[in-house]
Scaffold this motif. Structure first.
Motif: not given
Length: 400
Positions: A194-204, A285-289, A297-306
């Motif tokens: 697991x490697x987590x950079x501040x201001x970033x994330x992982x999409x699994x 987060x597991x399976x957003x929206x 769902x796709x539009x909101x997921x991208x917006x929330x992720x950022x």
């Protein structure tokens, strides 16, 4: 105060019968009064006596531990003097905790009649209440001590397992890295990085059962244990202290009249509110929206992720998000890195190695899983045809 007075009056009248026979009538009248009082308070006593019955086991446990571990936990305050001062309360709790039914039917019946005549359980409660008013602070110290011993034992048990663990190394800057993290509730867990950079994330991404949700839970459990117990189920833990917010296993609220998506939307709003702050937070987060249509769902997921990890610039937060939407994975851009868990299909059966791999999932096995489950051939053929028309090939990447 009425309970001991009535019990004493009952005993006095019975003793007086030997020298004043008319005292039998007095005893009979007091007996009726005691029965009436006991019946009138019957609905109140169990709710208070129930917790009181737990005092005996707690105090008994504290005594046994204090005797058996006199020097094993030198950093904990000794409680010998506190335990000695609780002898009376311990005897009362033992009296309250006794179960007459274990003594046989005859003794149980005798106890019940005595309880009615002398209001024994209510008097025990009265006496215990007097002791608790005096020694409540002492009891809290003992319970805190027992809790600390329990925590120490739990940490020792985790560290004694034949699997790697580590004490976290905290830093104020840089990424959070867990090497060979594993889930302590799994008998034979697969380790992952697991490697987590501040201001970033992982999409699994990945198929069902491939290990996405377990990866999220492994990360969450590891971070919580590292913070709470300084013991992390991983070969090493390096990083900043992080608070955790999760969005996993959302359910509708029938009693509150809220739909699945309303509950999910409220939870997402909570995540975004936390993301507006400066306290470093790990969002899992597991399976957003999932509760809305695919376009939104796709539009909101991208917006929330950022929004979780970026405002005008990088934030101190990190996010790990699992999704089935390959459209989201295809559109993922920094600050998120795409990773996936892969499945292997052989002889109509799916197998998983639960290893994290770089990039979005290259396989699409939903139709094959349904086919293996016994769905009609016509349905499977129709699904394949519709997938082809949408530019997808099951089991492979995007069609050219």
């Amino acid at each position: 105060w009425a309970f001991p007075v009535l019990a004493l009056a009952m005993l006095t009248s019975l003793l007086a019968i030997a020298i004043w026979p008319k005292a039998l009538l007095v005893a009979f009248g007091i007996a009726l009064l005691n029965v009436a009082v006991r019946v009138a308070t019957a609905w109140q006593l169990p709710g208070v006596l129930g917790p009181m019955r737990q005092l005996g086991p707690v105090l008994g446990l504290a005594r046994r531990v204090a005797r058996r571990l006199p020097d094993a936990l030198p950093t904990l305050t000794r409680i010998d003097a506190d335990l000695k001062s609780m002898r009376r309360l311990r005897r009362i709790a033992k009296w309250v905790s006794r179960d007459p039914a274990t003594d046989g039917e005859i003794l149980a019946s005798i106890w019940e009649y005595l309880n009615l005549l002398f209001i024994l359980d209510a008097n025990a409660l009265f006496l215990a209440g007097v002791e608790l008013r005096e020694k409540g602070a002492t009891l809290l110290r003992i319970m805190d001590w027992v809790g600390m011993v329990d925590v120490a034992r739990g940490v020792a048990s985790l560290r004694a397992e034949p699997r790697v663990w580590s004490e976290p190394r905290w830093s104020s800057t840089g990424p959070t890295v867990l090497e060979e993290a594993w889930h302590p509730l799994l008998e034979d867990p697969v380790t992952n990085l697991v490697d987590l950079v501040p201001g970033g994330g992982l999409l699994i991404t990945g198929a069902n059962m491939s290990g996405k949700s377990t990866y999220l839970r492994t990360l969450g459990v590891a971070v919580v244990l590292a913070h709470c117990l300084e013991t992390c189920p991983a070969r090493s833990y390096r990083g900043r202290p992080l608070q955790i917010m999760t969005l996993i296993q959302v359910r509708d609220d029938l009693e509150g009249g809220r739909s699945y998506f309303q509950v999910e939307a409220d939870r997402v709003a909570g995540l975004l509110a936390r993301a507006a702050g400066e306290t470093p937070t790990l969002f899992i987060v597991d399976e957003l929206l999932r509760g809305t249509n695919s376009v939104e769902r796709i539009a909101l997921t991208e917006a929330v992720m950022l929004a979780l990890v970026r405002r005008d610039g990088p934030t101190p937060h990190v996010a790990v998000i699992a999704t089935h939407d390959l459209e989201v994975a295809a559109a993922v851009v920094p600050p998120y890195a795409a990773w996936h868990f892969r499945e292997t299909l052989a002889n109509g059966e799916l197998t998983f190695d639960y290893r994290r791999r770089e990039g979005p999932s290259p396989t699409r096995t939903g139709i094959l899983v349904l086919e293996a489950a016994g769905a009609p051939a016509a349905v499977i053929a129709d699904a394949h045809a519709r997938a082809e028309r949408r530019g997808l090939r099951e089991g492979g990447g995007s069609a050219e």
